[in-house]
Design a protein around this motif. Structure first.
Motif, short mmCIF file in Angstrom:
data_model
loop_
_atom_site.label_atom_id
_atom_site.label_comp_id
_atom_site.label_asym_id
_atom_site.label_seq_id
_atom_site.Cartn_x
_atom_site.Cartn_y
_atom_site.Cartn_z
N TRP A 165 0.80 -1.23 0.00
CA TRP A 165 0.00 0.00 0.00
C TRP A 165 0.83 1.28 0.00
CZ3 TRP A 165 -1.97 -3.31 4.25
CH2 TRP A 165 -2.96 -4.18 3.80
N ASP A 174 4.63 3.42 -0.96
CA ASP A 174 5.95 3.53 -1.58
C ASP A 174 6.94 3.79 -0.45
OD1 ASP A 174 5.29 3.21 -4.29
OD2 ASP A 174 4.58 5.29 -4.40
N LYS A 194 0.21 4.58 -2.03
CA LYS A 194 0.18 4.37 -3.48
C LYS A 194 -1.13 4.84 -4.09
CE LYS A 194 3.45 0.53 -3.51
NZ LYS A 194 3.66 -0.90 -3.78
N ASP A 195 -2.22 4.73 -3.37
CA ASP A 195 -3.53 5.17 -3.83
C ASP A 195 -3.84 6.50 -3.14
OD1 ASP A 195 -6.18 5.66 -4.44
OD2 ASP A 195 -6.92 3.73 -3.69
N ASP A 196 -3.49 7.62 -3.79
CA ASP A 196 -3.63 8.90 -3.13
C ASP A 196 -5.07 9.41 -3.06
OD1 ASP A 196 -4.06 9.79 -5.70
OD2 ASP A 196 -2.37 11.18 -5.73
#
Length: 161
Positions: A9, A11, A27-29
């Protein structure tokens, strides 16, 4: 914690903007963490604290031109998990905040890194007891100013959805 292991989830790698720190960017902003912006973590090997950093921006401000209290509380909650990783406790995304008690002791300012120092008070099979402090250095030549202190309990080991 192995900094070379990829995380599903986040970086996680050397942070070019903060030497000695590692990135911890979602990673999913489109999730809440994305609102906070860039996050960095660091383990202080000498004293065992985990450190988490963000730099608040205008979108995090209130009408007094300080960091909004809701941003501070949201950042503290993220610090519980990112900071746990920094002190070697990987919750694997399977934990929840059971309790968070926060004392606001000063204002936080925009465009100045906001640092969280987190420590593990006690860990049991299902609970993690943490305490920490948020602080800012208003100028390079100034001492850190305390922004908030907190204690928290996390419930570990929840099943994956």
């Amino acid at each position: 914690m192995n900094d070379l292991d990829p995380h599903p989830w986040f970086d996680h790698g050397p942070d070019p903007d903060n030497p000695g720190w590692m990135t911890w960017n979602v990673k999913d902003d489109t999730r809440f963490n994305g609102f906070l912006g860039s996050i960095a973590i660091r383990e202080d090997a000498e004293d065992g604290f985990g450190w988490v950093r963000m730099t608040p921006q205008h979108r995090h401000s209130n009408f007094g031109e300080n960091v909004h209290g809701g941003t501070i509380l949201g950042f503290i909650d993220v610090c519980l998990f990112a900071g746990s990783r920094a002190i070697g406790i990987d919750l694997g995304g399977r934990a929840v905040t059971v309790e968070l008690s926060t004392q606001f002791v000063g204002a936080a300012h925009i465009d100045i890194p906001l640092d969280c120092r987190l420590e593990n008070v006690r860990e049991t099979g299902s609970l993690l007891f943490l305490r920490g402090m948020l602080m800012q250095r208003p100028r390079e030549d100034a001492e850190c100013a305390n922004v908030a202190t907190f204690t928290a309990i996390l419930r570990k080991g929840l099943p994956r959805p």
